[in-house]
Design an enzyme around this catalytic site. Structure first.
Site, PDB file in Angstrom:
ATOM      1  N   ARG A   1      17.608 -58.253  37.950  1.00 16.39           N
ATOM      2  CA  ARG A   1      18.872 -58.719  38.544  1.00 16.39           C
ATOM      3  C   ARG A   1      18.615 -59.761  39.629  1.00 16.39           C
ATOM      4  O   ARG A   1      19.365 -60.719  39.762  1.00 16.39           O
ATOM      5  CB  ARG A   1      19.664 -57.529  39.086  1.00 16.39           C
ATOM      6  CG  ARG A   1      20.350 -56.751  37.958  1.00 16.39           C
ATOM      7  CD  ARG A   1      20.628 -55.308  38.316  1.00 16.39           C
ATOM      8  NE  ARG A   1      21.552 -55.154  39.403  1.00 16.39           N
ATOM      9  CZ  ARG A   1      21.696 -54.028  40.108  1.00 16.39           C
ATOM     10  NH1 ARG A   1      20.943 -52.975  39.829  1.00 16.39           N
ATOM     11  NH2 ARG A   1      22.563 -53.972  41.080  1.00 16.39           N
TER      12      ARG A   1
ATOM     13  N   ARG B   1      24.524 -45.649  40.157  1.00 14.99           N
ATOM     14  CA  ARG B   1      24.577 -46.507  38.983  1.00 14.99           C
ATOM     15  C   ARG B   1      23.279 -46.450  38.203  1.00 14.99           C
ATOM     16  O   ARG B   1      22.206 -46.434  38.792  1.00 14.99           O
ATOM     17  CB  ARG B   1      24.863 -47.949  39.431  1.00 14.99           C
ATOM     18  CG  ARG B   1      26.332 -48.190  39.691  1.00 14.99           C
ATOM     19  CD  ARG B   1      26.590 -49.480  40.406  1.00 14.99           C
ATOM     20  NE  ARG B   1      25.877 -50.616  39.830  1.00 14.99           N
ATOM     21  CZ  ARG B   1      25.999 -51.865  40.275  1.00 14.99           C
ATOM     22  NH1 ARG B   1      26.808 -52.121  41.294  1.00 14.99           N
ATOM     23  NH2 ARG B   1      25.326 -52.837  39.723  1.00 14.99           N
TER      24      ARG B   1
HETATM   25  P1  ADP Z   1      25.810 -55.876  42.060  1.00 19.64           P
HETATM   26  O1  ADP Z   1      26.649 -54.906  42.829  1.00 19.64           O
HETATM   27  O2  ADP Z   1      24.404 -55.453  41.944  1.00 19.64           O
HETATM   28  O3  ADP Z   1      25.973 -57.286  42.516  1.00 19.64           O
HETATM   29  P2  ADP Z   1      27.748 -55.809  39.912  1.00 19.64           P
HETATM   30  O4  ADP Z   1      28.371 -54.478  39.999  1.00 19.64           O
HETATM   31  O5  ADP Z   1      28.513 -56.960  40.451  1.00 19.64           O
HETATM   32  O6  ADP Z   1      26.298 -55.767  40.566  1.00 19.64           O
HETATM   33  O7  ADP Z   1      27.372 -56.145  38.400  1.00 19.64           O
HETATM   34  C1  ADP Z   1      26.632 -55.229  37.616  1.00 19.64           C
HETATM   35  C2  ADP Z   1      26.243 -55.901  36.313  1.00 19.64           C
HETATM   36  O8  ADP Z   1      27.421 -56.301  35.612  1.00 19.64           O
HETATM   37  C3  ADP Z   1      25.418 -57.169  36.453  1.00 19.64           C
HETATM   38  O9  ADP Z   1      24.035 -56.905  36.577  1.00 19.64           O
HETATM   39  C4  ADP Z   1      25.753 -57.901  35.149  1.00 19.64           C
HETATM   40  O10 ADP Z   1      25.076 -57.332  34.052  1.00 19.64           O
HETATM   41  C5  ADP Z   1      27.236 -57.564  34.979  1.00 19.64           C
HETATM   42  N1  ADP Z   1      28.114 -58.551  35.640  1.00 19.64           N
HETATM   43  C6  ADP Z   1      28.951 -58.340  36.701  1.00 19.64           C
HETATM   44  N2  ADP Z   1      29.599 -59.459  37.024  1.00 19.64           N
HETATM   45  C7  ADP Z   1      29.166 -60.416  36.161  1.00 19.64           C
HETATM   46  C8  ADP Z   1      29.448 -61.802  36.001  1.00 19.64           C
HETATM   47  N3  ADP Z   1      30.319 -62.452  36.805  1.00 19.64           N
HETATM   48  N4  ADP Z   1      28.796 -62.467  35.009  1.00 19.64           N
HETATM   49  C9  ADP Z   1      27.933 -61.848  34.196  1.00 19.64           C
HETATM   50  N5  ADP Z   1      27.614 -60.554  34.291  1.00 19.64           N
HETATM   51  C10 ADP Z   1      28.221 -59.835  35.271  1.00 19.64           C
END
Ligand code: ADP
Ligand code: ADP
Ligand code: ZN
Length: 219
Positions: free
Chosen positions: A172, A161
């Site tokens: 984050r 990613r």
């Molecule tokens: P991770 O695997 O690091 O937890 P995700 O794949 O869930 O990350 O999310 C990647 C990005 O997508 C986040 O950093 C944010 O920008 C956005 N994102 C995902 N889910 C949400 C949410 N529920 N609310 C706001 N932004 C989100």
């Protein structure tokens, strides 16, 4: 059975959600995956979300609530789902409660995966996944059994990613502590929070989650 997997970026939500969804016939709903698909497809939502995601900040509540509300109402979710990465703010949790009420649904367990910030950075910097099926791997902790071949689907192409870099990870993590951690007392007060030790090995975390699901919650 409807579940929420809650935890900081890199805690193992996606890895465990894939396993638990497969084992129990649930639909995995990852807002991160949905948003990345929207970015790749160049939809209106994708255009709005792209820069925010690259910066490691949260996409607006309106956007993510709308996509989740749409998916939860779909017929495939009637048999149960795992929300992975949603809700991430108290406003999202409140909106989710309204959507669930409207569909005659409820959340059975909110599984909280706790992992130290240092370990998160290491997990995120070694993360990669299968292009064909999305299976999650790690350079050190979870390599494919046969080098270069996906265990789940036999695919041979993998991606990392764009937001899995040291600078974005720091943002984050800050977003998690400031905006998402308030969900812990929110669900604790409702008797739904089930903490598991996310520092354990992948299989051991799965066993802890299975114990939660077997136990029927307790409170
Ligand atoms: P991770 O695997 O690091 O937890 P995700 O794949 O869930 O990350 O999310 C990647 C990005 O997508 C986040 O950093 C944010 O920008 C956005 N994102 C995902 N889910 C949400 C949410 N529920 N609310 C706001 N932004 C989100
Ligand atoms: P999240 O969805 O919470 O961002 P992932 O499930 O994508 O987290 O996991 C992040 C990275 O850490 C992946 O590369 C994954 O293979 C690895 N990983 C997941 N769980 C563990 C664990 N318990 N121990 C070590 N590595 C893990
Ligand atoms: Zn695969």
């Amino acid at each position: 059975m409807n579940l929420i997997f809650l935890g900081p970026p890199g805690a193992g939500k996606g890895t465990q959600a894939q396993r638990v969804a497969a084992a129990h016939g649930l639909v995995q709903l990852s807002t991160g995956d949905m948003l990345r698909a929207a970015v790749a497809a160049g939809t209106e939502v994708g255009l709005k979300a792209k820069a925010v995601m690259e910066a490691g900040e949260l996409v607006s509540d309106d956007i993510v609530v709308a996509i989740v509300a749409d998916r939860i109402a779909g017929p495939d979710c009637a048999g149960g789902f795992v929300l992975d990465g949603f809700p991430r703010t108290v406003a999202q949790a409140e909106a989710l409660d309204t959507v669930l009420d409207g569909n005659g649904m409820r959340i059975d367990h909110v599984v909280e995966m706790t992992v130290d910030d240092d370990a998160l950075v290491e997990r995120i910097s070694g993360r990669f996944s299968c292009v064909a099926c999305g299976a999650a791997y790690h350079d050190r902790f979870n390599r494919p059994k046969v080098e270069g071949v996906c265990d789940a689907c036999g695919g041979g192409e993998f991606v990392r990613r764009e937001d899995d870099n040291a600078e974005t990870v720091a943002t984050r993590l800050r977003a998690y502590h400031a905006q998402t951690a308030p969900l812990l007392p929110y669900y604790r007060e409702r008797g739904a929070l089930r903490p598991v030790d996310g520092m354990a090995e992948i299989d051991a975390v799965t066993r802890q989650i299975e114990a939660v699901l077997d136990g029927g919650g307790g409170d």
